[in-house]
Enzyme design. Structure first.
Site, PDB file in Angstrom:
ATOM      1  N   LYS A  79       0.856  -1.180   0.000  1.00 21.44           N
ATOM      2  CA  LYS A  79       0.000   0.000   0.000  1.00 21.44           C
ATOM      3  C   LYS A  79       0.893   1.230   0.000  1.00 21.44           C
ATOM      4  CE  LYS A  79      -3.953   1.872   2.601  1.00 21.44           C
ATOM      5  NZ  LYS A  79      -4.858   1.640   3.749  1.00 21.44           N
ATOM      6  N   SER A 154      -9.694   1.517   2.695  1.00 24.60           N
ATOM      7  CA  SER A 154      -8.808   2.313   1.873  1.00 24.60           C
ATOM      8  C   SER A 154      -7.721   1.506   1.148  1.00 24.60           C
ATOM      9  CB  SER A 154      -8.121   3.380   2.735  1.00 24.60           C
ATOM     10  OG  SER A 154      -7.302   2.778   3.712  1.00 24.60           O
ATOM     11  N   SER A 178      -9.941  -0.939   6.868  1.00 29.15           N
ATOM     12  CA  SER A 178      -9.342  -0.689   5.548  1.00 29.15           C
ATOM     13  C   SER A 178      -8.577  -1.870   4.947  1.00 29.15           C
ATOM     14  CB  SER A 178      -8.397   0.514   5.615  1.00 29.15           C
ATOM     15  OG  SER A 178      -9.144   1.696   5.623  1.00 29.15           O
TER      16      SER A 178
END
Lengths: 505, 95
Positions: A79, A154, A178
């Protein structure tokens, strides 16, 4: 099955037998990225040449390595809020569009030490604030199961990349769901570990008392392998806990006879999609057939976790994001030709232009709830409610080994849907948020399909009981076919998706 | 309305974020909706409940007062700086 469809442990087996090389795998993944990423858009930064170089090194040194890590030579993605030395790390924000970290996050270093091959950096909601990956400054990511839908967020780029075969596994971060929510939306496994199990050093902070880093993988064994590699105390994250980390693969026994499993009543309520409710019911039946003792239970404070998340996380974000001031790194606003900024104008313009709307909203919200006259009413009150949620969970864990819920009350939204109504979207996180408020570990794994879209089941455990989660998740997975399903699209030309519902019994 | 226009202006100043007219209008209504929503926790009885600021019973974790990590080399320190000169970060004139 193509190489990009295989899990890390399947690839590791082939590598060990020298039936394939690390270069073969990296090449297959890169080819896959070129084939599908125009549609999926998982990657903010693709690290193609470095990945091939790393794979070549693994192959060259293979015979010299005494104990080869099961992750050696396996391509993964991170990420884009996880710092990688020399590789751009943007948080999907204009603020960090050109930021090249001078050091790597501890979790990234640990994977590198284990021989992992970094494919690139994955898209996310800006500064991890959101649940659709649409608030990325660069572009939205698409769900590989249905390109018209969001992958969740996310960590949406992380989940989509793993589901589409663009990375064998990925790391994400979970502050309010997330990792688990995008894992559920994309039909893969995602784990939020206990706060303090591993280091957040080098992970761009959002809400420090809630932030965790964890794996997104194709199956439960991979998840255990990745957690093995990244867990453990780090002096650079002073709230990571000095403790013995077990080998999590030892919990993959397949036996859950007598396990006491609680279904949280508040999370199978009227807000739950009927199709997901049915799939979840089937999943519960399977657990019972495997010998688990399942009972309903109540977490009355669960509903309060949504408002207190928005108070606590915004408060902490307003403080954490104060570092972006256009001085030491990141975006800086430029004055019109012939004009100068005062220092304060520079700050105000830099932050006004560098942050997107969702980030600004949260910083302002956080600043307000911490301001004098509001602190007691909002922030302090929320921290007390948080105590009640923790106590509620503690009470339940006297009675149950693990708790289960659907991971999300809804199927993945269509791109552009609901974004105007942020209050509605906040409520979609209500099954994952209580876990963060109490700092507990939870795993989401595929448990069926509705309208060809994947559905996730969440298993929650007491602090540092990741092993129990792996035990239950693995037993369920080994007795169901869902984790073997892959979205079958081939880039823009042939959009043929597998009929997930056909295998749902 | 919990949050007045003046409040929003003050908060934006505290957070050092410039907002244009359209943004202010939108944020004003969104933040009021959100504050009204989170205000629902008011009705929860928290009499005699201790706050939880952090989840683990760790307090004041210090490292030893000795060199632990070498500092970043100056090239690294300045490589991401929007402005620097002669080993200093460069900012607009303050005095």
């Amino acid at each position: 099955m193509e190489l990009f469809d295989l899990s890390a442990h399947e690839l590791a087996d082939l590598l060990k037998k020298r039936e394939i090389t690390a270069i073969d795998i990296a090449g297959a993944i890169i080819k896959r990225v070129h084939q599908v990423d125009e549609d999926v858009r998982s990657y903010v930064t693709l690290n193609e040449e470095d990945a091939l170089e790393a794979a070549r090194e693994i192959d060259e040194n293979w015979s010299k390595m005494d104990a080869v890590s099961p992750l050696a030579g396996i391509p993964m993605g991170l990420k884009d809020n996880i710092c990688t030395k020399g590789v751009r790390t943007t948080c999907s924000s204009r603020m960090l569009e050109k930021f090249i970290p001078p050091y790597s996050a501890t979790v990234a270093d640990r994977l590198t030490e284990a021989g992992a091959v970094l494919m690139g950096k994955l898209n996310m909601d800006e500064f991890a604030m959101g649940s659709t990956t649409e608030s990325s400054y660069f572009f939205p990511t698409h769900n590989p199961w249905d390109l018209a839908r969001v992958p969740g967020g996310s960590s949406g780029g992380s989940a989509a990349a793993v589901a589409a075969g663009e990375a064998v596994y990925a790391l994400g971060s979970d502050t309010g769901g997330s990792i688990r929510q995008p894992a559920a939306f994309c039909g893969i496994v995602g784990m939020k570990p206990t706060n303090g199990l591993l280091s957040r050093n080098g992970v761009v902070p959002f809400a420090s008392s809630l932030d965790t880093v964890g794996p997104l993988t194709k199956d439960v064994r991979d998840c255990a392998l990745v957690l093995n590699a990244i867990s453990g105390h780090d002096p650079l994250d002073s709230v990571s806990v000095p403790m013995e980390i077990p080998d999590y693969t030892t919990f993959l026994t397949g036996d859950i006879k007598g396990k006491r499993v609680g279904i949280i009543r508040e999370m199978i309520d009227e807000g739950l999609d009927a199709g997901i409710g049915q799939v979840f019911k089937n999943a519960v039946n399977i657990l019972e057939e495997l010998g688990a003792v399942v009972e309903e239970c109540s977490l009355p404070t669960a509903v309060s976790s949504v408002p207190i998340y928005h108070i606590i996380s915004s408060a902490e974000a307003s403080s954490n994001l104060a570092r972006f001031d256009g001085v030491r790194y990141g975006y800086r606003a430029v004055p019109e030709k012939g004009k100068d900024f005062s220092l304060e104008e520079m700050y105000m313009k830099t932050r006004g232009e560098g942050f997107g709307p969702e980030v600004k909203r949260r910083i302002l919200m956080g600043t307000y709830v911490l301001s004098s006259g509001c602190y007691e009413k909002y922030y302090l009150k929320a921290t007390k409610v948080r105590t009640l949620i923790r106590e509620d969970f503690q009470r339940l864990f006297e009675q149950f080994d693990v708790l289960i819920t659907p991971t999300t009350p809804n199927l993945p939204f269509r791109l552009g849907e609901e974004v105007d109504d942020s209050l509605t979207i906040y409520n979609f996180d209500k099954y994952t948020l209580p876990v963060n408020m109490a700092g507990l570990p939870a795993i989401s794994l595929p448990c069926g399909f509705v309208e060809d879209l994947p559905v996730g089941m969440q298993i929650i455990g007491p602090a540092f009981a990741e092993g129990a989660l792996f035990q239950v998740a693995y037993a369920f997975e080994q007795n169901t076919p869902y984790h073997q399903e892959r979205p079958r699209f081939q880039g823009q030309s042939a959009a043929k998706t597998v009929k997930g519902s056909e295998i749902n019994g | 309305m919990v949050l007045t226009r003046e409040d929003l202006k003050q908060v934006a100043m505290l957070a050092q974020i410039e907002l244009d007219e359209a943004e202010s209008n939108e944020l004003h209504s969104q933040l009021n909706d959100l504050l009204q929503y989170v205000g629902s926790i008011d009705s929860i009885d928290t009499e005699n409940v201790e706050p939880t600021f952090y989840l683990l019973p760790l307090k004041n974790v210090w490292r030893l007062d000795e060199d632990s990590q070498p500092p970043l080399a100056p090239d690294y320190v300045f490589q991401n700086a929007p402005g620097h000169e002669r080993g200093f970060f460069k900012v607009p004139r303050i005095l």
